[in-house]
Every structure is written in structure tokens, then in C-alpha cells.
Design a protein around this motif. Structure first.
Motif, PDB file in Angstrom:
ATOM      1  N   GLY A 372       0.811  -1.206   0.000  1.00  0.00           N
ATOM      2  CA  GLY A 372       0.000   0.000   0.000  1.00  0.00           C
ATOM      3  C   GLY A 372       0.850   1.264   0.000  1.00  0.00           C
ATOM      4  O   GLY A 372       0.575   2.218  -0.745  1.00  0.00           O
ATOM      5  N   GLU A 373       1.897   1.270   0.833  1.00  0.00           N
ATOM      6  CA  GLU A 373       2.785   2.432   0.892  1.00  0.00           C
ATOM      7  C   GLU A 373       3.555   2.609  -0.416  1.00  0.00           C
ATOM      8  O   GLU A 373       3.761   3.735  -0.881  1.00  0.00           O
ATOM      9  N   LYS A 374       3.983   1.497  -1.001  1.00  0.00           N
ATOM     10  CA  LYS A 374       4.761   1.547  -2.238  1.00  0.00           C
ATOM     11  C   LYS A 374       3.993   2.246  -3.343  1.00  0.00           C
ATOM     12  O   LYS A 374       4.559   3.040  -4.114  1.00  0.00           O
ATOM     13  N   TYR A 375       2.684   1.953  -3.432  1.00  0.00           N
ATOM     14  CA  TYR A 375       1.873   2.515  -4.519  1.00  0.00           C
ATOM     15  C   TYR A 375       0.970   3.645  -4.043  1.00  0.00           C
ATOM     16  O   TYR A 375       0.105   4.109  -4.787  1.00  0.00           O
ATOM     17  N   GLN A 376       1.167   4.070  -2.777  1.00  0.00           N
ATOM     18  CA  GLN A 376       0.388   5.167  -2.198  1.00  0.00           C
ATOM     19  C   GLN A 376      -1.115   4.897  -2.284  1.00  0.00           C
ATOM     20  O   GLN A 376      -1.912   5.723  -2.723  1.00  0.00           O
ATOM     21  N   LEU A 377      -1.465   3.695  -1.852  1.00  0.00           N
ATOM     22  CA  LEU A 377      -2.859   3.265  -1.849  1.00  0.00           C
ATOM     23  C   LEU A 377      -3.299   2.945  -0.417  1.00  0.00           C
ATOM     24  O   LEU A 377      -2.476   2.595   0.440  1.00  0.00           O
ATOM     25  N   GLU A 378      -4.589   3.047  -0.174  1.00  0.00           N
ATOM     26  CA  GLU A 378      -5.150   2.709   1.132  1.00  0.00           C
ATOM     27  C   GLU A 378      -5.310   1.190   1.234  1.00  0.00           C
ATOM     28  O   GLU A 378      -6.104   0.584   0.510  1.00  0.00           O
ATOM     29  N   ALA A 379      -4.553   0.587   2.135  1.00  0.00           N
ATOM     30  CA  ALA A 379      -4.682  -0.858   2.354  1.00  0.00           C
ATOM     31  C   ALA A 379      -5.872  -1.137   3.268  1.00  0.00           C
ATOM     32  O   ALA A 379      -6.168  -0.339   4.168  1.00  0.00           O
ATOM     33  N   PRO A 380      -6.565  -2.257   3.063  1.00  0.00           N
ATOM     34  CA  PRO A 380      -7.724  -2.544   3.922  1.00  0.00           C
ATOM     35  C   PRO A 380      -7.287  -2.956   5.324  1.00  0.00           C
ATOM     36  O   PRO A 380      -6.353  -3.751   5.486  1.00  0.00           O
ATOM     37  N   GLU A 381      -7.948  -2.409   6.324  1.00  0.00           N
ATOM     38  CA  GLU A 381      -7.658  -2.778   7.706  1.00  0.00           C
ATOM     39  C   GLU A 381      -8.503  -3.961   8.152  1.00  0.00           C
ATOM     40  O   GLU A 381      -8.139  -4.665   9.093  1.00  0.00           O
ATOM     41  N   SER A 382      -9.634  -4.148   7.485  1.00  0.00           N
ATOM     42  CA  SER A 382     -10.530  -5.249   7.852  1.00  0.00           C
ATOM     43  C   SER A 382     -11.404  -5.594   6.661  1.00  0.00           C
ATOM     44  O   SER A 382     -11.418  -4.889   5.646  1.00  0.00           O
ATOM     45  N   PHE A 383     -12.117  -6.696   6.788  1.00  0.00           N
ATOM     46  CA  PHE A 383     -13.076  -7.083   5.752  1.00  0.00           C
ATOM     47  C   PHE A 383     -14.284  -7.721   6.426  1.00  0.00           C
ATOM     48  O   PHE A 383     -14.223  -8.140   7.585  1.00  0.00           O
ATOM     49  N   GLU A 384     -15.360  -7.803   5.674  1.00  0.00           N
ATOM     50  CA  GLU A 384     -16.613  -8.333   6.218  1.00  0.00           C
ATOM     51  C   GLU A 384     -17.319  -9.160   5.147  1.00  0.00           C
ATOM     52  O   GLU A 384     -17.510  -8.707   4.024  1.00  0.00           O
ATOM     53  N   PHE A 385     -17.679 -10.398   5.502  1.00  0.00           N
ATOM     54  CA  PHE A 385     -18.497 -11.215   4.614  1.00  0.00           C
ATOM     55  C   PHE A 385     -19.963 -10.807   4.780  1.00  0.00           C
ATOM     56  O   PHE A 385     -20.412 -10.520   5.899  1.00  0.00           O
ATOM     57  N   LEU A 386     -20.693 -10.812   3.677  1.00  0.00           N
ATOM     58  CA  LEU A 386     -22.057 -10.275   3.684  1.00  0.00           C
ATOM     59  C   LEU A 386     -23.124 -11.353   3.496  1.00  0.00           C
ATOM     60  O   LEU A 386     -24.276 -11.044   3.229  1.00  0.00           O
ATOM     61  N   TYR A 387     -22.730 -12.614   3.648  1.00  0.00           N
ATOM     62  CA  TYR A 387     -23.654 -13.713   3.347  1.00  0.00           C
ATOM     63  C   TYR A 387     -24.919 -13.695   4.206  1.00  0.00           C
ATOM     64  O   TYR A 387     -25.981 -14.131   3.757  1.00  0.00           O
TER      65      TYR A 387
END
Length: 520
Positions: A372-387
Motif C-alpha cells: 500500500g505504501e509503495k503505490y500510495q494506496l489505502e490498504a484494507p484494515e478489515s473485511f466483512e463477509f455479507l452472506y
């Protein structure tokens, strides 16, 4: 196929007195005494056959499961059941009755296959013509000996082997490819494949009620059944396991469309088969699974009422609509290409993460943060399944007011940086907001090769996408290809992948089904 002349030939040697007894039983009177010699024997034979065909043929097992069943020795080395047992395995011929070439060939190939399919040769189709290789794949011939035996059996019984099949991606294309009018219920969700002669296997589902959350997923209740069409004169490319013929209750039934069927119902297994034949076509409806049982003979008749079997039997196959080249949009209006996307920070980061995802552990996300830092992008801190959410709740949670698909679609996973993975009809779809590092995008999506075939396509709804196809090498005589369908908006990228590729038909149909406007 069993022909009427086969029955006449079989009855030709019947003694006169036996025919006379049959005549008395059928109340046909006695032989005339005056005038010319009346062809009494022929009349009685015809009368007996007529009576049998119109009244009791099914009860004698002439056209039921018993007339198409055959057995193999118990516990063959590679049969579905590995338990040693004295009971025989039962199978049924899909397009022929006892005595027909189709029946004999099916029985012979089944017995041979389950005894000899344990020694695959990964290289025996290398360099083979596509038609030959496809035939071997369809019939499960995994080495040269099996392939030789397959063609030998077909030649022995003067039968054709299938060499081509395609998967229609919607019901309209299905009807067009097999050359029929509509014969399925309008609310039927379905899919399958079609062979070059119009034979098909078509899985159908009719939903009932709203989806329910059961254990670890949303379950849509409904009726499942499979419809088959097989043509006489071919060796059917799959095996049809069956129960012992005596386990079925069978009767003639005329459904709501006026089709005269034979229904075979197994009360112990809560399953059914509805059989219909017309001309060269054999139509079979099979229903009854652990998750979708047929509870009674009455329900079996209700299911048989859903299909117009006569229309399903009409056959003027044309697969050309399911196989075509790219429909090129010559005015792309600045739409992004897959090559350009692969050079963006989002594309390069997704590819790099895809190559390292096996090394990135949940307890140590330092490599993820480094990308994320290399490409100056926001890395995800978490994720959520929506099933666990309803479709409306899942879409709202993911930030969408509309469904991204014109047919079946469900948001599966939401990352904290706004990336979303969707399950859509015929493939998968990812949405990547600009400035976000996507960790749910397979690296193969963006690892394009120099020989990729690419074109711009304008969907039925007016959106311009870029489609690319490239080879991932040859496996067991079949070339495996990867694909990407790409759409860019001011806010982000929608990246799709079709599950199945044969020609531009599958990829363009996939694109037509996506509502790209929701990503703007």
C-alpha cells in the motif's frame, strides 16, 4: 431404437392356435369360413400389438425403467460405490430400449469404463485435433486404449460420438441453439450445455418463497430438476445410474400440454423420472435430491405438468449463435484498456498482492501495508463477509443503491477501503475505488501476456468495456485461457471475469448482464 418391425419379427413364429386364443381373449371373434383366405394371423398380431401399445405396454415394462435398465458387476474397481457388495450396479440407457444398438453400446461402454478408467495418461492428447480431443473429454477416455475402445464400440453399433458442445448463457439462447419454441416455465432459473446434434443437459430451478439463512449461508428454497434430450443414433456421453427397476412405481400420464408420458416414481428415494419420446428424440425429466425431494406420485405429476415435452422434442440445432468473434466498438470514447489498467497503481498493486497473497498471514500484515505504501494506496484494515444479509441489506452495506447485475448478483465480501467482491451470473466481479489496494482480485486478472486478444465492446445498455483474452497454457490437450472485462468510471474500476470461455459470445454476454452504471 426398438422398431415395430422388431416386434412383428419376434411374433412371426407364433403358432396359429395361440393366436386364436389371443383373439378370443381380446374378443375378436373367429376366423371367417367363406370367401377368400383372410389374413387372420396378421390381423391378430396387429390387434395384440395395438392392445399392448394402447393399454398395457407400460405395465409390461416395454417403455419403463426396466426396458432401459442394465446391470454391471458389483463393486467394479472405479464404480461410484467402493463398498464390496453382492448387489449389482444398475444403469439405464438414455436413448434406447433393450435390443437397440444404443442400449447395447451404452451397456458395453459403461462396463468397460468402470473397469478401465484408473490409468490416465496426461499426454496422450497432446497434439491431437480439437474434435478428437473434445470427444475423448466428453466420454472420459483418459488414455489411448480407452479412446480406441470408445471408437470401436461406436463403429460396432453404427453410432455417432459427440464432438462439440457449448453452454448457452440465457434461456433465449438455449432455445435458439436447440431449435425449439419455449417449453420451460417463465420463472425457471436454468443452465447447462448443448451438443452439436441438439442433445442437451439443462439444470432447472424454480424458486419458492424468500431466501432463508441456514447454518452458513443463504438458501433459496425451490424445486430442482434436470431435463435431458438425447437423440437416437448416438452413444450418450455420460452414465445414468439407476435404482433397481422394481423399486419404481410406473404409470402412463397425460400432462397439461397433452403430452403422453411414463412417470417412474421411487417412493423410498423420493425421486422421479418422466420419460417421453418422439421421432428421434428422447426427453427425460429427472427430479428428487436430498435438498429437493418429490414427496408423492401426485407431486411427480405436478412436476411433469411444468414442461411441454412435445416442444422440447423438436430439434433443429444451430450452435452458431453461441460461437462468434469479437463485436468491436470502433469508437471507445477514451475507455481504459486492460494494459493501461495493469500499469495503474491499483492494477500493479493488485498483481503484486496476488503474487504474494500466499505469504501474507492475518497475524502479520506488514507486507500488505508495504504494498500500500509503495503505490500510495489505502490498504484494507478489515473485511466483512455479507452472506448473512439480504440482497438489499448487502447492497446498502456495500454502498450501492442498485444491483450491479441485470440478473443474479450478490455482494460477497466488503473491504474497509471500499473494495467489493460480487458473485454474478456466469462469473465474478470486483469493484476497486481509485486509491484503494484490492486484496480480493486474483493476480491472474491483471497478469496480461503480450499475445492477449483485446477489443472494446459496447454493451446492450450502452456502456463501453474493454475485453482481453490470453492463454495460460495447454493442460491435457486443452488450451486454458484467462479473461478480463474492464470498465472505468471517475470513482473506480469494475473488473469482471467470466467463468467459461469458448468465444467472444461468453464474454460479451457476461458484459451485457452487468449494470456498469452503478459504478459511476
Amino acid at each position: 431404437m426398438l422398431k415395430p418391425y422388431d416386434i412383428l419379427n419376434a411374433m412371426d413364429g407364433i403358432e396359429e392356435e395361440k393366436l386364436a386364443e389371443a383373439g378370443e381373449l381380446l374378443e375378436l371373434g373367429t376366423e371367417p369360413k367363406r370367401g377368400f383366405k383372410f389374413p387372420w394371423k396378421a390381423v391378430l398380431i396387429a390387434a395384440v400389438i395395438s392392445a399392448l401399445f394402447t393399454v398395457t405396454a407400460y405395465s409390461l415394462g416395454w417403455f419403463g425403467i426396466g426396458a432401459r435398465s442394465y446391470e454391471t458387476e458389483p463393486a467394479l474397481p472405479h464404480a461410484p460405490s467402493t463398498e464390496q457388495s453382492e448387489a449389482k450396479d444398475y444403469w439405464k440407457s438414455a436413448n434406447g430400449y433393450k435390443g437397440s444398438n444404443e442400449y447395447k453400446a451404452s451397456a458395453e461402454w459403461t462396463a468397460y469404463y468402470w473397469k478401465n478408467n484408473g490409468s490416465p495418461d496426461a499426454d496422450f492428447l497432446s497434439g491431437a485435433e480439437k474434435k478428437y480431443a473434445d470427444t475423448c473429454h466428453f466420454y472420459g477416455a483418459t488414455n489411448q486404449e480407452m479412446a480406441d475402445r470408445l471408437f470401436e464400440i461406436a463403429d460396432k453399433y453404427n453410432l455417432k460420438l459427440h464432438y462439440d458442445h457449448l453452454s448457452p448463457l440465457n434461456t433465449e439462447d438455449f432455445y435458439n441453439s436447440i431449435g425449439t419454441e419455449a417449453f420451460l416455465p417463465q420463472n425457471c432459473q436454468s443452465g447447462g450445455y448443448v451438443y452439436e446434434d441438439g442433445s442437451f443437459k439443462w439444470d432447472c430451478f424454480i424458486p419458492t418463497g424468500e431466501p432463508e439463512w441456514i447454518e452458513d449461508g443463504l438458501i433459496q428454497k425451490g424445486l430442482d430438476f434436470t431435463l435431458f434430450r438425447h437423440m437416437a443414433g448416438t452413444l450418450v456421453p455420460w452414465f445414468s445410474p439407476s435404482e433397481e427397476p422394481d423399486s419404481f412405481e410406473e404409470w402412463e400420464y397425460e400432462n397439461l400440454f397433452g403430452n403422453k408420458l411414463i412417470i417412474s416414481y421411487n417412493g423410498e428415494k423420493h425421486s422421479m423420472i418422466a420419460s417421453y419420446s418422439e421421432g428421434q428424440a428422447f426427453i427425460e425429466l429427472s427430479a428428487g435430491y436430498e435438498w429437493s425431494t418429490v414427496e408423492s406420485p401426485e407431486q411427480a405429476e405436478e412436476i411433469a405438468d411444468l414442461i411441454d415435452f412435445h416442444k422440447a422434442a423438436q430439434c433443429k440445432p444451430d450452435l452458431s449463435a453461441l460461437r462468434h468473434g469479437p463485436t468491436v466498438c470502433t469508437e471507445p470514447c477514451g475507455a481504459v484498456t486492460a494494459e493501461e489498467f495493469s500499469e495503474t497503481p491499483e492494477g500493479r498493486a493488485a498483481a503484486e498482492y496476488g503474487a504474494l497473497c500466499g505469504e501474507i498471514m492475518p497475524e502479520d500484515n506488514s507486507k500488505l501495508l508495504a504494498i500500500g505504501e509503495k503505490y500510495q494506496l489505502e490498504a484494507p484494515e478489515s473485511f466483512e463477509f455479507l452472506y448473512e444479509l439480504s440482497l438489499e441489506e448487502a447492497l446498502e452495506k456495500a454502498g450501492f443503491a442498485e444491483n450491479p447485475s441485470y440478473s443474479a448478483c450478490y455482494p460477497e465480501c466488503l473491504l474497509s477501503n471500499g473494495c467489493v467482491q460480487f458473485s454474478v451470473s456466469g462469473g465474478t466481479l470486483c469493484y476497486i475505488p481509485k486509491g484503494a489496494l484490492c486484496t480480493v482480485l486474483n493476480g491472474n486478472y491483471v497478469n496480461l501476456t503480450k499475445d492477449a486478444e483485446s477489443w472494446f465492446y459496447k454493451t446492450e445498455h450502452g456502456d463501453i468495456v474493454h475485453i482481453s483474452v490470453w492463454s495460460r497454457g495447454n493442460v491435457h490437450g486443452t488450451e486454458h485461457k484467462e479473461n478480463i472485462i474492464l470498465f472505468e468510471s471517475e470513482k473506480g474500476y469494475a473488473v469482471g471475469r467470466a467463468d467459461y470461455y469458448n468465444s467472444a459470445y461468453e464474454l460479451e454476454t457476461f458484459a451485457d448482464d452487468i449494470n456498469f452504471k452503478v459504478f459511476r
